[in-house]
Design an enzyme around this catalytic site. Sequence first.
Site, mmCIF file in Angstrom:
data_model
loop_
_atom_site.group_PDB
_atom_site.id
_atom_site.type_symbol
_atom_site.label_atom_id
_atom_site.label_comp_id
_atom_site.label_asym_id
_atom_site.label_seq_id
_atom_site.Cartn_x
_atom_site.Cartn_y
_atom_site.Cartn_z
ATOM 1 N N TYR A 1 -2.095 -0.541 11.113
ATOM 2 C CA TYR A 1 -2.193 -1.228 9.812
ATOM 3 C C TYR A 1 -1.001 -0.894 8.931
ATOM 4 O O TYR A 1 -0.286 -1.784 8.446
ATOM 5 C CB TYR A 1 -3.499 -0.834 9.102
ATOM 6 C CG TYR A 1 -3.468 -1.133 7.609
ATOM 7 C CD1 TYR A 1 -3.432 -2.447 7.151
ATOM 8 C CD2 TYR A 1 -3.438 -0.099 6.658
ATOM 9 C CE1 TYR A 1 -3.371 -2.730 5.777
ATOM 10 C CE2 TYR A 1 -3.387 -0.370 5.296
ATOM 11 C CZ TYR A 1 -3.354 -1.684 4.864
ATOM 12 O OH TYR A 1 -3.291 -1.960 3.520
ATOM 13 N N THR B 1 0.826 -1.212 0.000
ATOM 14 C CA THR B 1 0.000 0.000 0.000
ATOM 15 C C THR B 1 0.861 1.264 0.000
ATOM 16 O O THR B 1 1.982 1.259 0.526
ATOM 17 C CB THR B 1 -0.895 -0.014 1.258
ATOM 18 O OG1 THR B 1 -1.504 1.263 1.408
ATOM 19 C CG2 THR B 1 -0.096 -0.296 2.528
ATOM 20 N N ASP B 2 0.284 2.354 -0.520
ATOM 21 C CA ASP B 2 0.982 3.654 -0.460
ATOM 22 C C ASP B 2 1.039 4.197 0.968
ATOM 23 O O ASP B 2 1.788 5.137 1.241
ATOM 24 C CB ASP B 2 0.317 4.672 -1.398
ATOM 25 C CG ASP B 2 -1.146 4.949 -1.078
ATOM 26 O OD1 ASP B 2 -1.698 4.324 -0.151
ATOM 27 O OD2 ASP B 2 -1.741 5.815 -1.761
ATOM 28 N N GLU B 3 0.253 3.610 1.880
ATOM 29 C CA GLU B 3 0.222 4.139 3.252
ATOM 30 C C GLU B 3 1.545 3.954 3.981
ATOM 31 O O GLU B 3 1.758 4.556 5.035
ATOM 32 C CB GLU B 3 -0.891 3.469 4.063
ATOM 33 C CG GLU B 3 -2.258 3.809 3.549
ATOM 34 C CD GLU B 3 -3.352 3.436 4.519
ATOM 35 O OE1 GLU B 3 -3.066 3.219 5.707
ATOM 36 O OE2 GLU B 3 -4.508 3.374 4.074
ATOM 37 N N LYS C 1 2.162 -3.198 7.375
ATOM 38 C CA LYS C 1 2.419 -3.368 5.935
ATOM 39 C C LYS C 1 3.849 -2.916 5.615
ATOM 40 O O LYS C 1 4.544 -3.539 4.816
ATOM 41 C CB LYS C 1 1.409 -2.568 5.103
ATOM 42 C CG LYS C 1 0.003 -3.113 5.105
ATOM 43 C CD LYS C 1 -0.136 -4.519 4.527
ATOM 44 C CE LYS C 1 0.129 -4.570 3.040
ATOM 45 N NZ LYS C 1 -0.164 -5.923 2.477
HETATM 46 P P1 NAD Z 1 -9.596 -7.452 2.228
HETATM 47 O O1 NAD Z 1 -9.641 -7.229 3.698
HETATM 48 O O2 NAD Z 1 -10.810 -7.197 1.416
HETATM 49 O O3 NAD Z 1 -9.131 -8.939 1.915
HETATM 50 C C1 NAD Z 1 -8.115 -9.579 2.642
HETATM 51 C C2 NAD Z 1 -8.286 -11.074 2.480
HETATM 52 O O4 NAD Z 1 -7.230 -11.715 3.225
HETATM 53 C C3 NAD Z 1 -9.619 -11.601 3.049
HETATM 54 O O5 NAD Z 1 -10.215 -12.494 2.124
HETATM 55 C C4 NAD Z 1 -9.211 -12.332 4.327
HETATM 56 O O6 NAD Z 1 -10.050 -13.430 4.630
HETATM 57 C C5 NAD Z 1 -7.796 -12.783 3.969
HETATM 58 N N1 NAD Z 1 -6.979 -13.008 5.162
HETATM 59 C C6 NAD Z 1 -6.857 -12.198 6.251
HETATM 60 N N2 NAD Z 1 -6.032 -12.749 7.150
HETATM 61 C C7 NAD Z 1 -5.616 -13.934 6.620
HETATM 62 C C8 NAD Z 1 -4.746 -14.967 7.074
HETATM 63 N N3 NAD Z 1 -4.135 -14.886 8.257
HETATM 64 N N4 NAD Z 1 -4.546 -16.026 6.269
HETATM 65 C C9 NAD Z 1 -5.173 -16.124 5.055
HETATM 66 N N5 NAD Z 1 -5.996 -15.188 4.590
HETATM 67 C C10 NAD Z 1 -6.228 -14.101 5.359
HETATM 68 O O7 NAD Z 1 -8.369 -6.552 1.709
HETATM 69 P P2 NAD Z 1 -8.124 -5.875 0.296
HETATM 70 O O8 NAD Z 1 -8.630 -4.492 0.321
HETATM 71 O O9 NAD Z 1 -8.549 -6.801 -0.764
HETATM 72 O O10 NAD Z 1 -6.522 -5.785 0.304
HETATM 73 C C11 NAD Z 1 -5.724 -6.825 -0.259
HETATM 74 C C12 NAD Z 1 -4.267 -6.425 -0.207
HETATM 75 O O11 NAD Z 1 -4.060 -5.235 -0.955
HETATM 76 C C13 NAD Z 1 -3.751 -6.140 1.201
HETATM 77 O O12 NAD Z 1 -2.438 -6.636 1.289
HETATM 78 C C14 NAD Z 1 -3.749 -4.611 1.288
HETATM 79 O O13 NAD Z 1 -2.777 -4.161 2.186
HETATM 80 C C15 NAD Z 1 -3.410 -4.259 -0.139
HETATM 81 N N6 NAD Z 1 -3.896 -2.953 -0.606
HETATM 82 C C16 NAD Z 1 -5.210 -2.604 -0.469
HETATM 83 C C17 NAD Z 1 -5.664 -1.399 -0.998
HETATM 84 C C18 NAD Z 1 -7.117 -0.983 -0.902
HETATM 85 O O14 NAD Z 1 -7.454 0.138 -1.298
HETATM 86 N N7 NAD Z 1 -8.034 -1.822 -0.443
HETATM 87 C C19 NAD Z 1 -4.748 -0.519 -1.631
HETATM 88 C C20 NAD Z 1 -3.404 -0.911 -1.729
HETATM 89 C C21 NAD Z 1 -2.994 -2.121 -1.231
HETATM 90 O O1 DAU Z 2 -4.157 3.859 0.373
HETATM 91 C C1 DAU Z 2 -4.356 2.482 0.321
HETATM 92 C C2 DAU Z 2 -5.198 2.035 1.502
HETATM 93 O O2 DAU Z 2 -6.521 2.476 1.238
HETATM 94 C C3 DAU Z 2 -5.156 0.531 1.720
HETATM 95 O O3 DAU Z 2 -3.863 0.159 2.115
HETATM 96 C C4 DAU Z 2 -6.151 0.098 2.809
HETATM 97 O O4 DAU Z 2 -6.185 -1.315 2.904
HETATM 98 C C5 DAU Z 2 -7.528 0.613 2.423
HETATM 99 O O5 DAU Z 2 -8.467 0.298 3.431
HETATM 100 C C6 DAU Z 2 -7.476 2.126 2.209
HETATM 101 O O6 DAU Z 2 -7.184 2.806 3.452
HETATM 102 P P1 DAU Z 2 -7.966 4.143 3.882
HETATM 103 O O7 DAU Z 2 -7.876 4.253 5.353
HETATM 104 O O8 DAU Z 2 -7.544 5.286 3.043
HETATM 105 O O9 DAU Z 2 -9.453 3.712 3.385
HETATM 106 P P2 DAU Z 2 -10.903 3.841 4.042
HETATM 107 O O10 DAU Z 2 -11.859 3.303 3.018
HETATM 108 O O11 DAU Z 2 -10.963 3.283 5.398
HETATM 109 O O12 DAU Z 2 -11.099 5.420 4.142
HETATM 110 C C7 DAU Z 2 -10.919 6.283 3.015
HETATM 111 C C8 DAU Z 2 -11.058 7.721 3.519
HETATM 112 O O13 DAU Z 2 -12.412 7.948 3.929
HETATM 113 C C9 DAU Z 2 -10.205 8.049 4.725
HETATM 114 O O14 DAU Z 2 -9.796 9.407 4.647
HETATM 115 C C10 DAU Z 2 -11.161 7.873 5.906
HETATM 116 C C11 DAU Z 2 -12.479 8.329 5.319
HETATM 117 N N1 DAU Z 2 -13.709 7.703 5.849
HETATM 118 C C12 DAU Z 2 -13.751 6.357 5.979
HETATM 119 C C13 DAU Z 2 -14.934 5.746 6.405
HETATM 120 C C14 DAU Z 2 -14.999 4.239 6.572
HETATM 121 C C15 DAU Z 2 -14.816 8.522 6.115
HETATM 122 O O15 DAU Z 2 -14.767 9.757 5.976
HETATM 123 N N2 DAU Z 2 -15.968 7.910 6.527
HETATM 124 C C16 DAU Z 2 -16.074 6.553 6.691
HETATM 125 O O16 DAU Z 2 -17.162 6.068 7.060
#
Ligand code: NAD
Ligand code: DAU
Length: 336
Positions: free
Chosen positions: A147, A120-122, A151
């Site tokens: 989190y 992630t970019d975080e 990562k």
């Molecule tokens: P998600 O929470 O939707 O999915 C995560 C999956 O991992 C789930 O199916 C969960 O059951 C599985 N999991 C959790 N713990 C586990 C374990 N111990 N063993 C096996 N499986 C397990 O998450 P996502 O949003 O799909 O993110 C996927 C990946 O992409 C993560 O590594 C996250 O850091 C990265 N990522 C997410 C975003 C985003 O915007 N969502 C952006 C950049 C990177």
């Molecule tokens: O940047 C990549 C990341 O993006 C991933 O690594 C994470 O897995 C993914 O969850 C996401 O993280 P954020 O914390 O940015 O996403 P989230 O959807 O939780 O929130 C997006 C923005 O919206 C953040 O500024 C918080 C805000 N927010 C979130 C929720 C759930 C609200 O304002 N209201 C809400 O109800």
Amino acid sequence: MRILVTGGAGFIGANFVHWTRQHRPEVEVTVLDALTYASDGSSLAPLGDAITLVEGDITDAALVDRLVADSDLVVHFAAESHNDNSLVDPSPFLQTNVIGTYTILEAVRRHGVRLHHVSTDEVYGDLALDDPARFTEDTPYNPSSPYSSTKAASDLLVRAWVRSFGVQATLSNCSNNYGPYQHVEKFIPRQITNGIDGLPAKLYGDGLNVRDWIHVDDHNSAVWTIIDKGRLGETYLIGADGEQNNKQVVQAILRALGQPEDSYEHVTDRPGHDLRYAIDSTKLRTELGWAPQYADFDEGLKATVAWYRDNEAWWRPMKDRTEAKYAAAGEAVTAR
Ligand code: NAD
Ligand code: DAU
């Protein structure tokens, strides 16, 4: 080619598996997923037995060893992924994101199997709202939350295993994804499903924090580009120039739902809330020739709103549970 997709039942992983079936039908896919609260496996149901789903934990070294030994490539998505949850209980984040990644690394090292690590970019922390800078591959790590710090730790483990043990790995750090099959705890699906339920959207704090949105299919096409053409040991940032503040996103969702643009309320801010993320993906675009296909955020968002309208059976079981969790964490309406 036989690939092992960890976390392949979650949001991005399941979309990756669907994308792979559609664009790379010759690839044999095995998913390893613990089916935590974040997924019940239903996102993969449309694929039937075209793929293999193994329910298990990435910290289970014997299971991971057996599955990695049978694979040509591991694509590692599995993680605890939600910042708000990490502020309530960091423990599963340490287990899955750090120990789980270590377990995968030891297995790919033993069996000489290629790894792509999804991150992630975080890990770079945040930028000021008025800063013209964007993250690049050279930005120093500076994570803010439990989190993002786990990562960051996982990325550093991968880099260390590349350098010390010659593990064949690439890494990617992507910005915020949106699209089908995203859990309703996350910002965009939470506001879409609130709107469908006639509830106001919930904006943390002043709603001016900025995220750099990318459609999940663009993330996954970039991951495949890196698998195909990326240089081993390298990190690639993935982003689609999609900066929007949270209030703008909420208003776009409300427009797509046909609801008044002021159907939102301000609620308790997230502690330590990162201000702004922004990705410079020049390296991926110039070195590997990747480009996003979803150029218009509003159009991608409209399609996502339509998906949640059409797939209520998928998200309804998790909606009440998720809102109860936010209420228990102390979320309350604030004056603005
Ligand atoms: P998600 O929470 O939707 O999915 C995560 C999956 O991992 C789930 O199916 C969960 O059951 C599985 N999991 C959790 N713990 C586990 C374990 N111990 N063993 C096996 N499986 C397990 O998450 P996502 O949003 O799909 O993110 C996927 C990946 O992409 C993560 O590594 C996250 O850091 C990265 N990522 C997410 C975003 C985003 O915007 N969502 C952006 C950049 C990177
Ligand atoms: O940047 C990549 C990341 O993006 C991933 O690594 C994470 O897995 C993914 O969850 C996401 O993280 P954020 O914390 O940015 O996403 P989230 O959807 O939780 O929130 C997006 C923005 O919206 C953040 O500024 C918080 C805000 N927010 C979130 C929720 C759930 C609200 O304002 N209201 C809400 O109800």
